[in-house]
Design a protein around this motif. Sequence first.
Motif, mmCIF file in Angstrom:
data_model
loop_
_atom_site.group_PDB
_atom_site.id
_atom_site.type_symbol
_atom_site.label_atom_id
_atom_site.label_comp_id
_atom_site.label_asym_id
_atom_site.label_seq_id
_atom_site.Cartn_x
_atom_site.Cartn_y
_atom_site.Cartn_z
ATOM 1 N N THR A 215 14.633 6.377 2.047
ATOM 2 C CA THR A 215 13.526 6.494 3.002
ATOM 3 C C THR A 215 12.183 6.455 2.287
ATOM 4 N N GLY A 216 12.133 6.991 1.080
ATOM 5 C CA GLY A 216 10.903 6.947 0.297
ATOM 6 C C GLY A 216 10.442 5.533 0.011
ATOM 7 N N LEU A 217 11.379 4.648 -0.215
ATOM 8 C CA LEU A 217 11.014 3.248 -0.464
ATOM 9 C C LEU A 217 10.306 2.631 0.740
ATOM 10 N N PHE A 218 10.681 3.062 1.935
ATOM 11 C CA PHE A 218 10.041 2.529 3.142
ATOM 12 C C PHE A 218 8.593 2.992 3.288
ATOM 13 N N THR A 219 8.201 4.039 2.568
ATOM 14 C CA THR A 219 6.818 4.498 2.662
ATOM 15 C C THR A 219 5.862 3.564 1.931
ATOM 16 N N PHE A 220 6.404 2.643 1.139
ATOM 17 C CA PHE A 220 5.557 1.714 0.394
ATOM 18 C C PHE A 220 5.389 0.364 1.097
ATOM 19 N N VAL A 221 5.850 0.274 2.339
ATOM 20 C CA VAL A 221 5.668 -0.933 3.137
ATOM 21 C C VAL A 221 4.180 -1.062 3.467
ATOM 22 N N PRO A 222 3.615 -2.262 3.381
ATOM 23 C CA PRO A 222 2.197 -2.438 3.732
ATOM 24 C C PRO A 222 1.888 -1.873 5.120
ATOM 25 N N GLY A 223 0.755 -1.199 5.199
ATOM 26 C CA GLY A 223 0.336 -0.578 6.450
ATOM 27 C C GLY A 223 0.639 0.907 6.498
ATOM 28 N N ARG A 224 1.465 1.399 5.579
ATOM 29 C CA ARG A 224 1.780 2.821 5.525
ATOM 30 C C ARG A 224 0.856 3.507 4.530
ATOM 31 N N ILE A 225 0.661 4.804 4.696
ATOM 32 C CA ILE A 225 -0.288 5.541 3.861
ATOM 33 C C ILE A 225 0.074 5.478 2.384
ATOM 34 N N MET A 226 1.341 5.661 2.033
ATOM 35 C CA MET A 226 1.712 5.671 0.614
ATOM 36 C C MET A 226 1.499 4.307 -0.037
ATOM 37 N N HIS A 227 1.602 3.246 0.744
ATOM 38 C CA HIS A 227 1.282 1.919 0.202
ATOM 39 C C HIS A 227 -0.187 1.879 -0.182
ATOM 40 N N SER A 228 -1.037 2.404 0.678
ATOM 41 C CA SER A 228 -2.480 2.442 0.388
ATOM 42 C C SER A 228 -2.786 3.346 -0.797
ATOM 43 N N VAL A 229 -2.089 4.463 -0.912
ATOM 44 C CA VAL A 229 -2.319 5.382 -2.025
ATOM 45 C C VAL A 229 -2.001 4.704 -3.347
ATOM 46 N N VAL A 230 -0.888 3.995 -3.404
ATOM 47 C CA VAL A 230 -0.435 3.399 -4.663
ATOM 48 C C VAL A 230 -1.117 2.055 -4.939
#
Length: 133
Positions: free
Chosen positions: A115-130
């Motif tokens: 599930t953590g990997l899905f947080t790095f999908v473009p448009g999600r907050i963690m994608h923007s953080v990283v």
Amino acid sequence: MPMHPEILLQAVPPIPGHAIAAIAATGLGVWQLFSAKRGRWHVLRGTLFVIALGYVALSGLFITRSADGSYSWIHTLIPVTLIGLFYGVAAVFSGNREGHGRSMTMLFVFALVVTGLFTFVPGRIMHSVVFGT
């Protein structure tokens, strides 16, 4: 490539706490997987892991993907995670070490890594953080 933690810290609650608890649970999970089993340190790390992952699951109930309050498919993993935590803790207290280890390992892999990997999908907050916006 600089990270942007301010994006996460400025997000609406409970998103920052949810993400920080998930990161903590992931770190604790890795530590548990590669450390000696049994003993007071294993119990302490495990207790912190259960608390952190329980918070991640419960706080996820208050995180929706849009202003209309709709949930995404990933929310179906909340009850699975909570049941898995219950089973993993109950297994160790009943002396079922094998069931405990299997349950906690599966929780780590599916509730945190996958599930953590899905947080790095473009448009999600963690994608923007990283990766930046």
